[in-house]
Design a protein around this motif. Structure first.
Motif, PDB file in Angstrom:
ATOM      1  N   THR A   1       0.848  -1.184   0.000  1.00 22.98           N
ATOM      2  CA  THR A   1       0.000   0.000   0.000  1.00 22.98           C
ATOM      3  C   THR A   1       0.880   1.227   0.000  1.00 22.98           C
ATOM      4  OG1 THR A   1      -0.142   0.008   2.413  1.00 22.98           O
ATOM      5  CG2 THR A   1      -1.895  -1.142   1.203  1.00 22.98           C
ATOM      6  N   LYS A   2       0.331   2.331  -0.472  1.00 21.26           N
ATOM      7  CA  LYS A   2       1.110   3.565  -0.524  1.00 21.26           C
ATOM      8  C   LYS A   2       0.277   4.719   0.004  1.00 21.26           C
ATOM      9  CE  LYS A   2      -0.059   3.908  -5.460  1.00 21.26           C
ATOM     10  NZ  LYS A   2       0.484   4.011  -6.824  1.00 21.26           N
ATOM     11  N   GLU A   3       0.988   5.716   0.534  1.00 22.14           N
ATOM     12  CA  GLU A   3       0.354   6.886   1.139  1.00 22.14           C
ATOM     13  C   GLU A   3       1.136   8.133   0.732  1.00 22.14           C
ATOM     14  OE1 GLU A   3       0.549   6.840   5.319  1.00 22.14           O
ATOM     15  OE2 GLU A   3      -0.463   8.771   5.599  1.00 22.14           O
ATOM     16  N   LEU A   4       0.449   9.090   0.140  1.00 23.42           N
ATOM     17  CA  LEU A   4       1.086  10.335  -0.296  1.00 23.42           C
ATOM     18  C   LEU A   4       1.254  11.260   0.900  1.00 23.42           C
ATOM     19  CD1 LEU A   4       2.117  11.831  -2.838  1.00 23.42           C
ATOM     20  CD2 LEU A   4      -0.141  12.908  -2.987  1.00 23.42           C
ATOM     21  N   VAL A   5       2.499  11.614   1.218  1.00 21.36           N
ATOM     22  CA  VAL A   5       2.791  12.476   2.363  1.00 21.36           C
ATOM     23  C   VAL A   5       3.359  13.819   1.933  1.00 21.36           C
ATOM     24  CG1 VAL A   5       3.125  10.586   3.968  1.00 21.36           C
ATOM     25  CG2 VAL A   5       5.065  11.401   2.616  1.00 21.36           C
ATOM     26  N   GLY A   6       3.449  14.084   0.674  1.00 20.00           N
ATOM     27  CA  GLY A   6       3.947  15.364   0.178  1.00 20.00           C
ATOM     28  C   GLY A   6       3.938  15.353  -1.342  1.00 20.00           C
ATOM     29  N   THR A   7       4.268  16.474  -1.907  1.00 16.83           N
ATOM     30  CA  THR A   7       4.271  16.560  -3.366  1.00 16.83           C
ATOM     31  C   THR A   7       5.355  15.685  -3.976  1.00 16.83           C
ATOM     32  OG1 THR A   7       5.712  18.494  -3.210  1.00 16.83           O
ATOM     33  CG2 THR A   7       3.332  18.891  -3.330  1.00 16.83           C
ATOM     34  N   ASN A   8       6.436  15.439  -3.254  1.00 19.63           N
ATOM     35  CA  ASN A   8       7.546  14.657  -3.785  1.00 19.63           C
ATOM     36  C   ASN A   8       7.910  13.497  -2.865  1.00 19.63           C
ATOM     37  OD1 ASN A   8       7.964  16.331  -6.076  1.00 19.63           O
ATOM     38  ND2 ASN A   8       8.983  17.824  -4.772  1.00 19.63           N
ATOM     39  N   ALA A   9       6.960  12.994  -2.082  1.00 17.22           N
ATOM     40  CA  ALA A   9       7.254  11.916  -1.134  1.00 17.22           C
ATOM     41  C   ALA A   9       6.065  10.974  -1.079  1.00 17.22           C
ATOM     42  CB  ALA A   9       7.561  12.466   0.250  1.00 17.22           C
ATOM     43  N   LEU A  10       6.372   9.692  -1.100  1.00 18.11           N
ATOM     44  CA  LEU A  10       5.352   8.643  -1.048  1.00 18.11           C
ATOM     45  C   LEU A  10       5.795   7.622  -0.016  1.00 18.11           C
ATOM     46  CD1 LEU A  10       2.711   7.685  -2.534  1.00 18.11           C
ATOM     47  CD2 LEU A  10       4.191   6.209  -3.886  1.00 18.11           C
ATOM     48  N   ARG A  11       4.931   7.368   0.984  1.00 18.83           N
ATOM     49  CA  ARG A  11       5.235   6.371   2.003  1.00 18.83           C
ATOM     50  C   ARG A  11       4.703   5.023   1.536  1.00 18.83           C
ATOM     51  NH1 ARG A  11       3.461   8.761   6.274  1.00 18.83           N
ATOM     52  NH2 ARG A  11       5.483   9.472   7.064  1.00 18.83           N
ATOM     53  N   VAL A  12       5.606   4.057   1.428  1.00 21.99           N
ATOM     54  CA  VAL A  12       5.277   2.717   0.934  1.00 21.99           C
ATOM     55  C   VAL A  12       5.199   1.762   2.121  1.00 21.99           C
ATOM     56  CG1 VAL A  12       5.969   0.865  -0.617  1.00 21.99           C
ATOM     57  CG2 VAL A  12       6.458   3.243  -1.226  1.00 21.99           C
ATOM     58  N   HIS A  13       4.063   1.046   2.265  1.00 27.84           N
ATOM     59  CA  HIS A  13       3.845   0.090   3.344  1.00 27.84           C
ATOM     60  C   HIS A  13       3.769  -1.316   2.764  1.00 27.84           C
ATOM     61  CE1 HIS A  13       2.902   3.304   6.218  1.00 27.84           C
ATOM     62  NE2 HIS A  13       2.232   3.869   5.226  1.00 27.84           N
ATOM     63  N   LEU A  14       4.448  -2.260   3.388  1.00 24.56           N
ATOM     64  CA  LEU A  14       4.357  -3.672   3.053  1.00 24.56           C
ATOM     65  C   LEU A  14       3.891  -4.430   4.283  1.00 24.56           C
ATOM     66  CD1 LEU A  14       6.656  -2.542   0.979  1.00 24.56           C
ATOM     67  CD2 LEU A  14       7.124  -4.976   0.646  1.00 24.56           C
ATOM     68  N   ARG A  15       2.872  -5.259   4.113  1.00 23.23           N
ATOM     69  CA  ARG A  15       2.318  -6.036   5.229  1.00 23.23           C
ATOM     70  C   ARG A  15       2.246  -7.496   4.819  1.00 23.23           C
ATOM     71  NH1 ARG A  15      -2.792  -7.612   6.325  1.00 23.23           N
ATOM     72  NH2 ARG A  15      -3.604  -6.275   4.638  1.00 23.23           N
ATOM     73  N   LEU A  16       2.740  -8.370   5.707  1.00 19.54           N
ATOM     74  CA  LEU A  16       2.758  -9.801   5.431  1.00 19.54           C
ATOM     75  C   LEU A  16       1.350 -10.362   5.554  1.00 19.54           C
ATOM     76  CD1 LEU A  16       4.512 -12.326   4.867  1.00 19.54           C
ATOM     77  CD2 LEU A  16       4.703 -12.604   7.357  1.00 19.54           C
ATOM     78  N   ASN A  17       0.860 -10.981   4.481  1.00 23.65           N
ATOM     79  CA  ASN A  17      -0.489 -11.560   4.461  1.00 23.65           C
ATOM     80  C   ASN A  17      -0.409 -13.032   4.858  1.00 23.65           C
ATOM     81  OD1 ASN A  17      -3.227 -11.823   4.092  1.00 23.65           O
ATOM     82  ND2 ASN A  17      -3.094 -12.071   1.863  1.00 23.65           N
ATOM     83  N   LYS A  18       0.040 -13.246   6.083  1.00 19.22           N
ATOM     84  CA  LYS A  18       0.205 -14.606   6.573  1.00 19.22           C
ATOM     85  C   LYS A  18       0.224 -14.580   8.088  1.00 19.22           C
ATOM     86  CE  LYS A  18       3.351 -18.569   6.392  1.00 19.22           C
ATOM     87  NZ  LYS A  18       4.610 -19.114   5.830  1.00 19.22           N
ATOM     88  N   SER A  19      -0.361 -15.582   8.704  1.00 19.04           N
ATOM     89  CA  SER A  19      -0.355 -15.688  10.157  1.00 19.04           C
ATOM     90  C   SER A  19       0.992 -16.220  10.617  1.00 19.04           C
ATOM     91  CB  SER A  19      -1.479 -16.609  10.631  1.00 19.04           C
ATOM     92  OG  SER A  19      -1.449 -16.729  12.039  1.00 19.04           O
ATOM     93  N   LEU A  20       1.496 -15.714  11.753  1.00 23.64           N
ATOM     94  CA  LEU A  20       2.825 -16.073  12.241  1.00 23.64           C
ATOM     95  C   LEU A  20       2.788 -17.025  13.427  1.00 23.64           C
ATOM     96  CD1 LEU A  20       4.655 -12.628  11.990  1.00 23.64           C
ATOM     97  CD2 LEU A  20       4.846 -14.573  10.453  1.00 23.64           C
ATOM     98  N   HIS A  21       1.625 -17.659  13.696  1.00 19.73           N
ATOM     99  CA  HIS A  21       1.589 -18.625  14.787  1.00 19.73           C
ATOM    100  C   HIS A  21       1.900 -20.016  14.259  1.00 19.73           C
ATOM    101  CE1 HIS A  21      -2.471 -19.022  13.077  1.00 19.73           C
ATOM    102  NE2 HIS A  21      -2.409 -20.273  13.511  1.00 19.73           N
ATOM    103  N   PHE A  22       2.305 -20.905  15.163  1.00 15.19           N
ATOM    104  CA  PHE A  22       2.649 -22.262  14.765  1.00 15.19           C
ATOM    105  C   PHE A  22       1.403 -23.013  14.303  1.00 15.19           C
ATOM    106  CE2 PHE A  22       6.567 -21.568  17.167  1.00 15.19           C
ATOM    107  CZ  PHE A  22       7.476 -22.130  16.288  1.00 15.19           C
ATOM    108  N   CYS A  23       1.616 -23.905  13.354  1.00 10.61           N
ATOM    109  CA  CYS A  23       0.494 -24.640  12.772  1.00 10.61           C
ATOM    110  C   CYS A  23      -0.074 -25.647  13.770  1.00 10.61           C
ATOM    111  CB  CYS A  23       0.954 -25.393  11.518  1.00 10.61           C
ATOM    112  SG  CYS A  23       1.426 -24.303  10.156  1.00 10.61           S
ATOM    113  N   GLY A  24      -1.396 -25.688  13.781  1.00 10.41           N
ATOM    114  CA  GLY A  24      -2.090 -26.717  14.532  1.00 10.41           C
ATOM    115  C   GLY A  24      -2.581 -27.807  13.594  1.00 10.41           C
ATOM    116  N   GLU A  25      -3.609 -28.506  14.027  1.00 12.56           N
ATOM    117  CA  GLU A  25      -4.167 -29.565  13.190  1.00 12.56           C
ATOM    118  C   GLU A  25      -4.990 -28.958  12.062  1.00 12.56           C
ATOM    119  OE1 GLU A  25      -6.374 -32.237  15.566  1.00 12.56           O
ATOM    120  OE2 GLU A  25      -4.646 -32.889  16.775  1.00 12.56           O
TER     121      GLU A  25
END
Length: 698
Positions: free
Chosen positions: A78-102
């Motif tokens: 995802t991206k967010e415009l924070v100024g005329t010459n600046a763009l904040r880029v966000h990356l988020r992991l689309n995965k759960s980080l807990h150990f696998c169960g059954e």
């Protein structure tokens, strides 16, 4: 206004970095958590972001070139415009980080859950402008199963049920002692403390309704009671608000007692006072003195110089840090502040004379200890430019320590930040001197028209037993008066050779001031003569009268006088300059104390004599105008600062003493008020009668 300020800030960031098109800040990230943030600076018109995996070649070991072809990954961009010459880029992991169960798929099957390399490409018209490299190394979250009850505890809303039905019921499922309203208490338990229940509202005993309340239902109430009683709902009582509003509490899983995985601090460049980090995101430490104790692992702050000494008592040879160090342990990879690393370059120096490091030795019956390669000093030099560390050098002083019994060893640790190859080129102000900075001196170079080589003027710095042959020197600090010295052993045989003694002491004192010029400002030019003032040397006169066991004319004291003044103001700060400097030697007579006798018999008998040095700064007052005459000094009748009655203040608000508003506004309002008073007086009754009488007479 906040958006405008952010836009202006990033505009200057782009200009400062010399960015012509596009750039990521930072350009590479090592991620240990599921969220990543970076900034894209430059012209954002028609910019698209593409995320794909990158792999190292098995042949060359390098990764392929960036590409604008999109690829499906387990990250959401995802991206967010924070100024005329600046763009904040966000990356988020689309995965759960807990150990696998059954029968779970979206989970982690092992501790190291994610280990992959990514590249975010900024493309314009399917052409890569810049890219961001990401190394993701994310571990699974440890979470213990919660086997407790799932029922919810509902706290009554105190807006309608003040203080709750039983405020002293603090433990669920157990009887609270002296809480008679606790429903968990059986009748047998209540008998134990029913006569000692908590009184008042906290024990669930709300006060009864007063007699004047309409809902009291008094049996003896008169007929007029219904007209004069007070109607108030029971919710309006003085106990409302004594507790928080009720809410539903959902049981949470029990906390894990595993060591949490902390994400490394995120920073782009160093700032003054910020800690320095290694490439492994650990604090870079050097032994330092803190709160009167020596800490072996104290963090180092950017652009903060320090120098400390630590005294350690040894009964045996040291075998641990910091007295025993390995070359590999000191060659640390330090974060340079822009995503790269700088390796500490270690240079060893063997110390043969350990008199500067040994404080005292206690001899005992133990055998001799021979300790090889003991670390005596660690002197770091940090080279920096802008907000980036460019180079780090370490001079490690080691020596062979031989002692018997126990010994006190004084180790030294220092860190200096320099911007030039030569440390002596560091300035002491811009342009005026800063208090506490070294006074810059220079030695004239006769090979050029005018050129000086920077040096310093010094005072004595006694160490260990304070003798002059092991004493050190410290530079004179601007605006700091100081006196110091050392001691010299002189025997009767030395006092028979007065000329040699005078030359010896004079040579010692001359090493303090070897310069011929002193800089007027804190940032002088070595080739401009007007930036320097010549040092004036002066010797006090003393008739030479040598006798038995006595020598006169000994230059035992060197006094430095520096005249300074404030040359002007820069942004409200006074700029201090040096106008003149004088170095004067004071001569004295040294005579041995023979203990009451007239003549000392032993020629080898020696006594301690003091060799001292001092510096005094004299402030030249600023010239504020012609001197006041005797009348202006003594006649203070109209001086509001020296009298209880101030006559000029009677003319408020016409005079300058009224500071509530600008003087022009106050003068205008005062004149308007005077005009209105004059108009009112003219139009008043006496003046009207005078005008009528005047008209009749005419």
């Amino acid at each position: 206004m906040a958006k405008v300020a952010v836009s202006i800030l990033f505009f200057y960031m782009v200009c400062w970095a010399g960015i012509s098109t596009h750039v990521f800040q930072p350009s590479s990230i090592i991620a240990t958590g599921p969220k990543i943030t970076s900034l894209l600076l430059g012209n954002l018109t028609e910019v698209s972001l593409n995320l794909l995996y990158v792999f190292a070649s098995n042949v060359t070991g390098s990764i392929g070139p960036p590409s604008c072809e999109p690829e499906e990954t387990q990250w959401i961009v995802t991206k967010e415009l924070v100024g005329t010459n600046a763009l904040r880029v966000h990356l988020r992991l689309n995965k759960s980080l807990h150990f696998c169960g059954e029968n779970e798929t979206d989970c982690c099957s092992k501790s190291l859950c994610v280990l992959e390399s990514l590249r975010v490409s900024a493309c314009v018209n399917n052409v890569v402008k810049t890219s961001l490299l990401i190394q993701a190394k994310i571990h699974a979250h440890l979470r213990l199963p919660y086997h407790g009850p799932d029922n919810q505890t509902v706290i009554p809303n105190q807006v309608y049920d003040p203080l709750g039905s039983c405020p002293c019921d603090l433990t669920t499922g157990m009887c609270d002692i002296r809480c008679c309203c606790d429903k968990d208490c059986s009748s047998e338990l209540l008998k134990l403390f029913e006569s000692h229940c908590f009184p008042g509202p906290f024990g669930g005993q709300l006060s009864s309704l007063p007699d004047y309340h309409c809902s009291a239902h008094r049996e003896d109430a008169p007929e007029w009671f219904r007209f004069l009683c007070v109607i108030s709902p029971p919710e309006n009582n003085p106990y409302l608000g004594h507790f928080y509003h009720g809410d539903t509490i959902i049981p949470k899983p029990r906390p894990s007692f595993q060591k949490p995985i902390l994400s490394p601090p995120v920073f782009n460049t160093y700032k003054q006072g910020n800690p320095i980090f290694t490439l492994e995101d650990q604090l870079f430490t050097i032994p330092q003195m803190a709160i009167g104790h020596c800490l072996n692992n104290a963090p180092v702050a950017f652009l903060e110089n320090f120098s400390f000494q630590c005294v350690t008592v040894l009964d045996s040879c040291p075998n641990s840090f910091p007295l025993q160090t390995l070359h590999s342990d000191l060659s640390i990879h330090v974060n340079d502040g822009k995503g790269g690393d700088v390796t500490v370059v270690v240079m060893d120096e063997v110390v043969k004379d350990l008199s500067h490091f040994l404080s005292s030795t206690a001899f005992g019956p133990d055998r001799d200890h021979v300790c090889e390669s003991v670390t005596l000093a660690l002197d770091y030099t940090f080279h920096w430019k802008g907000n980036i560390i460019t180079n780090i050098t370490l001079r490690r002083s080691i020596g062979k320590l031989i002692f018997k019994g126990s010994v006190e060893i004084t180790t030294r640790y220092s860190a200096v930040f320099v911007t030039r190859e030569n440390m002596e080129e560091a300035n002491s102000g811009n342009p005026g001197y800063q208090v506490g900075k070294p006074v810059i001196a220079g030695i004239e170079n006769t090979q050029h028209n005018f050129s000086v080589q920077r040096t310093s003027i010094n005072l004595w710095k006694p160490v260990l037993n304070g003798l002059c042959h092991i004493a050190e020197k410290r530079p004179v600090m601007f605006a700091e008066n100081s006196t110091s010295g050392c001691q010299l052993f002189v025997s009767l045989q030395n006092l028979t050779q007065c000329d040699l003694l005078r030359d010896t002491v004079g040579s010692l004192q001359e090493t303090l001031v070897t310069a011929t010029y002193v800089a007027k400002t804190g940032n002088p030019n070595s080739e401009i003569e007007s930036d320097w003032v010549q040092i004036q040397f002066e010797n006090s006169s003393n008739a030479l009268g040598d006798g038995d066991g006595s020598c006169s004319g000994i230059p035992s004291h060197t006094h430095i006088q520096i005249w300074s003044f404030i040359a002007g103001m820069t942004e409200g700060n006074g700029q201090r300059m040096i106008q003149d400097i004088q170095v004067r030697s004071t001569l004295s007579t040294w005579t041995l104390d023979c203990g009451g006798g007239d003549v000392c018999a032993d020629l080898t008998e020696a006594q301690l004599f003091h060799v001292t040095s001092s510096v005094t700064f004299i402030d030249i007052p600023i010239f504020t105008g012609p001197p006041k005459n005797r009348f202006r000094i003594n006649f203070t009748e109209y001086d509001c600062d020296k009298n209880d009655v101030c006559w000029p203040q009677l003319a408020f608000p016409l005079t300058k003493y009224y500071t509530g508003e600008p003087h022009s506004h106050a003068l205008a309002m005062g004149l308007t008020l005077v005009f209105l008073l004059m108009a009112a007086s003219v139009l008043s009754t006496p003046w009207r009668q005078i005008r009528q009488a005047w008209d009749i007479s005419l």
